[in-house]
Scaffold this active site. Structure first.
Site, PDB file in Angstrom:
ATOM      1  N   SER A   1       1.061  -1.059  -0.050  1.00  0.00           N
ATOM      2  CA  SER A   1       0.067  -0.133  -0.029  1.00  0.00           C
ATOM      3  C   SER A   1       0.989   1.255  -0.149  1.00  0.00           C
ATOM      4  CB  SER A   1      -1.121   0.018   1.244  1.00  0.00           C
ATOM      5  OG  SER A   1      -1.613   1.398   1.429  1.00  0.00           O
TER       6      SER A   1
ATOM      7  N   TYR B   1      -2.282  -1.295  10.347  1.00  0.00           N
ATOM      8  CA  TYR B   1      -2.400  -1.331   8.987  1.00  0.00           C
ATOM      9  C   TYR B   1      -1.222  -0.666   8.400  1.00  0.00           C
ATOM     10  CZ  TYR B   1      -4.016  -1.046   4.008  1.00  0.00           C
ATOM     11  OH  TYR B   1      -4.079  -1.292   2.625  1.00  0.00           O
TER      12      TYR B   1
END
Length: 315
Positions: free
Chosen positions: A157, A169
């Protein structure tokens, strides 16, 4: 050259998600077969005909005479532990030509929010799926990938470059980046190519506002009274609004941008080390990641509200 390359797609998109129709068309079994691929999807939380259901099953046919499942390691929530249980079957199935491609795409985003709002299990819940699951699946299939001199495609990401929020995350995606870099250097001697895909924001279940807001409310509700007072109710309301504003502004519906990167990484003669997917990744986040920390801190902080205690200290 492999006549029938084998592809394992880890963390496939759930079949009932209507928004991902074009993605499924690209990687649906007929399309893979037409291209000479034999595809083994592994869905998160979708039951399979072969009994490998539950949290992330390997969509592989059962080998005849295979023993009952024996799981010697704990199962990660994302289903990486299923590889420990079923890895032997996968090896027997693919023992001859090996495995050409492994796409690690499984992931979850919540809980996200200020780090002070988290408990340790909030971090481990995300790390088990996004990072440890990726590592576990990759290690189990490396022998097959070495036989085919194949490809590993890890979906990280842009949050693996910039920590835009607290929670597990960003940590997990930074870990995926580091694991992929070290794996690429180690496996280049065996002809395995490792690529990293760094998507920006896309309209998926991971960016659904109702799920994000519900989880933020859960975190806020369990905070001690003193911690709540230091942030203030206004901070929480503004934080939720900032998430909604960012998602509406940044999220793209063109998920085919990401799957095109996957396809190139699997089929190109010279795949890239990193793929930036999405206009925001290319024009905003990756350029911002190269700026000094004070500059990126200023931009990211401007997108989020200030706690009540911080506002009270200002003259």
């Amino acid at each position: 050259m492999l006549v029938h390359p084998r592809l394992l797609q880890d963390g496939c998109l759930q079949p009932q998600a209507r928004a991902h129709h074009r993605v499924r068309q690209r990687f649906r079994p007929p399309a893979c077969q037409a291209a000479g691929w034999q595809r083994f999807p592994r869905h998160r939380g979708v039951p399979h005909r072969d009994g490998l259901g539950g949290a992330g099953a390997l969509g592989l046919p059962q080998a005849e005479g295979a023993p009952p499942g024996r799981n010697g390691r704990r199962e990660h929530q994302g289903g990486a532990g299923v590889c420990e249980q079923r890895g032997g079957r996968a090896r027997r199935l693919c023992s001859s030509p090996g495995l050409w491609g492994l796409v690690n795409n499984a992931g979850r985003s919540t809980p996200i929010g200020p780090a002070e709002w988290m408990h340790l299990e909030d971090f481990t819940t995300v790390l088990d799926v996004n990072l440890l699951g990726t590592i576990d699946v990759t290690l189990h299939f490396l022998p097959l990938l070495k036989k085919a001199r194949g490809r590993v495609v890890n979906v990280a990401s842009i949050m693996g470059r910039l920590a835009l929020t607290g929670g597990g995350y960003c940590l997990s995606k930074w870990g995926v980046e580091a694991f992929s870099d070290s794996l690429r250097r180690d496996m280049q001697h065996f002809g395995i190519k490792v690529s990293i895909i760094e998507p920006g924001f896309f309209k998926t279940n991971m960016t659904r506002l109702d799920l994000i807001e519900a989880d933020l409310k859960r975190l806020w509700t369990r905070l001690p009274r003193e911690t709540k007072r230091s942030y203030g109710q206004t901070y929480f309301d503004d934080y939720v609004k900032s998430q909604a504003f960012s998602m509406d502004l940044l999220c793209s519906r063109r998920i085919s941008t990401v799957t095109s990167c996957m396809e190139h990484a699997l089929t190109a003669r010279f795949p890239r080390t990193r793929y930036a997917a999405g206009w925001d990744a290319k024009l905003l986040w990756i350029p911002l990641s190269y700026l000094p920390s004070f500059a990126s801190d200023f931009v990211i902080s401007s997108l989020l509200p200030s706690p009540a205690a911080a506002a009270a200290r200002k003259p």
